[in-house]
Design an enzyme around this catalytic site. Structure first.
Site, PDB file in Angstrom:
ATOM      1  N   ASP A  70       0.820  -1.213   0.000  1.00 15.99           N
ATOM      2  CA  ASP A  70       0.000   0.000   0.000  1.00 15.99           C
ATOM      3  C   ASP A  70       0.854   1.264   0.000  1.00 15.99           C
ATOM      4  O   ASP A  70       2.068   1.218   0.202  1.00 15.99           O
ATOM      5  CB  ASP A  70      -0.963  -0.005   1.209  1.00 15.99           C
ATOM      6  CG  ASP A  70      -0.305  -0.520   2.494  1.00 15.99           C
ATOM      7  OD1 ASP A  70       0.934  -0.515   2.567  1.00 15.99           O
ATOM      8  OD2 ASP A  70      -1.038  -0.922   3.409  1.00 15.99           O
ATOM      9  N   ASN A 133      -7.401  -2.522  14.320  1.00 16.47           N
ATOM     10  CA  ASN A 133      -8.794  -2.811  13.954  1.00 16.47           C
ATOM     11  C   ASN A 133      -8.895  -4.034  13.039  1.00 16.47           C
ATOM     12  O   ASN A 133      -9.952  -4.284  12.457  1.00 16.47           O
ATOM     13  CB  ASN A 133      -9.439  -1.593  13.276  1.00 16.47           C
ATOM     14  CG  ASN A 133      -8.758  -1.230  11.950  1.00 16.47           C
ATOM     15  OD1 ASN A 133      -7.827  -1.904  11.511  1.00 16.47           O
ATOM     16  ND2 ASN A 133      -9.241  -0.176  11.309  1.00 16.47           N
ATOM     17  N   HIS A 135      -7.169  -4.569  10.218  1.00 20.53           N
ATOM     18  CA  HIS A 135      -6.918  -4.378   8.775  1.00 20.53           C
ATOM     19  C   HIS A 135      -5.655  -5.102   8.331  1.00 20.53           C
ATOM     20  O   HIS A 135      -4.725  -5.308   9.110  1.00 20.53           O
ATOM     21  CB  HIS A 135      -6.907  -2.894   8.381  1.00 20.53           C
ATOM     22  CG  HIS A 135      -5.727  -2.092   8.810  1.00 20.53           C
ATOM     23  ND1 HIS A 135      -5.816  -0.758   9.159  1.00 20.53           N
ATOM     24  CD2 HIS A 135      -4.406  -2.395   8.932  1.00 20.53           C
ATOM     25  CE1 HIS A 135      -4.616  -0.299   9.463  1.00 20.53           C
ATOM     26  NE2 HIS A 135      -3.743  -1.274   9.340  1.00 20.53           N
ATOM     27  N   GLU A 140      -9.658  -1.884   5.329  1.00 17.03           N
ATOM     28  CA  GLU A 140     -10.256  -1.589   6.629  1.00 17.03           C
ATOM     29  C   GLU A 140     -11.476  -2.495   6.858  1.00 17.03           C
ATOM     30  O   GLU A 140     -11.967  -3.134   5.928  1.00 17.03           O
ATOM     31  CB  GLU A 140     -10.680  -0.117   6.671  1.00 17.03           C
ATOM     32  CG  GLU A 140      -9.533   0.887   6.430  1.00 17.03           C
ATOM     33  CD  GLU A 140      -8.586   1.036   7.631  1.00 17.03           C
ATOM     34  OE1 GLU A 140      -8.546   0.127   8.508  1.00 17.03           O
ATOM     35  OE2 GLU A 140      -7.882   2.063   7.682  1.00 17.03           O
TER      36      GLU A 140
HETATM   37  C1  F6R Z   1       1.555  -1.324   6.059  1.00 14.26           C
HETATM   38  C2  F6R Z   1       0.255  -1.982   6.146  1.00 14.26           C
HETATM   39  C3  F6R Z   1      -0.538  -1.950   7.420  1.00 14.26           C
HETATM   40  C4  F6R Z   1       0.309  -2.194   8.671  1.00 14.26           C
HETATM   41  C5  F6R Z   1      -0.548  -2.089   9.917  1.00 14.26           C
HETATM   42  C6  F6R Z   1       0.267  -2.266  11.176  1.00 14.26           C
HETATM   43  O1  F6R Z   1       2.116  -1.477   4.768  1.00 14.26           O
HETATM   44  O2  F6R Z   1      -0.211  -2.522   5.185  1.00 14.26           O
HETATM   45  O3  F6R Z   1      -1.558  -2.915   7.358  1.00 14.26           O
HETATM   46  O4  F6R Z   1       0.911  -3.460   8.583  1.00 14.26           O
HETATM   47  O5  F6R Z   1      -1.208  -0.861   9.947  1.00 14.26           O
HETATM   48  O6  F6R Z   1       1.122  -1.166  11.316  1.00 14.26           O
HETATM   49  P1  F6R Z   1       2.245  -1.149  12.452  1.00 14.26           P
HETATM   50  O7  F6R Z   1       3.205  -2.232  12.125  1.00 14.26           O
HETATM   51  O8  F6R Z   1       2.867   0.224  12.324  1.00 14.26           O
HETATM   52  O9  F6R Z   1       1.562  -1.370  13.744  1.00 14.26           O
END
Ligand code: F6R
Length: 238
Positions: A70, A133, A135, A140
């Site tokens: 992403d 959450n 995701h 989401e």
């Molecule tokens: C990042 C991504 C997100 C993160 C998630 C956890 O490329 O796709 O799904 O893996 O938001 O983020 P952290 O590791 O910062 O807690």
């Protein structure tokens, strides 16, 4: 439907070691492998270990290709909080991917990303983090399990979690992400969950059934998904 395999380890360092061992094994067996990469705090120790492995001669990315999950929409090129910048700082500038072989999605043409993944032969190993959450990527809660690469609106909880990287500026409201359907086509998936803030999401991901309320629960639809959790992230599993 199969529950993802769960590996519980002591801490974030141990979790990243498990994930990196799988990446190294893949590249040893298939140097031209296609890696699905992620950003975020969870990936820092993963990328650090990949860089260390490269420096000691244990791995080369010279024939590999990569596709990130992403990217934010609306940031100027080179913005320090963009995922492209994060990847350069934490991994790409320190290892030996050939020019033009690392990819991040472009909000202007999401379907081109799908085509590029297909042209590369599909993703061999997708690394995932997980949002508080539930995701995966920026899919989401409520995302369709068949979704493909597309532009999405970020949940307020996600914007709040990612605010430190942008402070004092606001977090963008939109991003482009691989879809859940895109992610599920990877031949192997390793989701890493570390810290107590992920405990509820991990429990929901491993709950009795898939639910759009927890996008990570879609990993049940994959034949070989693995969740590597540290003790804190695994604390909610019954
Ligand atoms: C990042 C991504 C997100 C993160 C998630 C956890 O490329 O796709 O799904 O893996 O938001 O983020 P952290 O590791 O910062 O807690």
């Amino acid at each position: 439907m199969r529950r993802p395999q769960l590996i519980v380890v002591d801490d974030a360092e141990a979790a990243s070691a498990v994930a990196v061992a799988r990446v190294l094994a893949l590249l040893a067996a298939k140097p031209q492998a296609v890696l699905g990469l992620a950003t975020g705090e969870t990936m820092r120790p993963v990328h650090r270990r990949l860089v260390e492995a490269h420096r000691r001669g244990a791995v080369s990315f010279a024939r590999a290709r990569s596709f990130n999950l992403d990217e934010y929409i609306g940031l100027r090129p080179g913005h320090p909080a963009s995922f492209a910048s994060f990847m350069r700082r934490t991994l790409f500038d320190a290892v030996d991917f050939a020019a033009g072989t690392t990819h991040l999605p472009d909000g202007g043409d999401p379907s081109a990303y799908e085509a590029a993944i297909k042209a590369a032969g599909g993703i061999d190993l997708q690394l995932l983090g997980i949002g508080g959450n539930g995701h995966i990527g920026f899919n989401e809660p409520g995302s369709d399990f068949a979704s493909r690469t597309r532009v999405v609106r970020l949940a307020e909880a996600t914007r709040a979690a990612n605010a430190p990287a942008f402070a004092p500026d606001p977090v963008p409201g939109q991003a482009v992400t691989m879809g859940i359907g895109t992610i599920l086509e990877a031949r192997a998936i390793v989701l890493i969950a570390t810290g107590g803030a992920k405990a509820q999401a991990v429990a929901a991901a491993l709950g009795p059934a898939t639910t759009p309320d927890c996008p990570a629960s879609a990993l049940r639809l994959h034949p070989a998904a693995v969740i590597v959790a540290d003790r804190a992230a695994a604390a909610g599993i019954s």
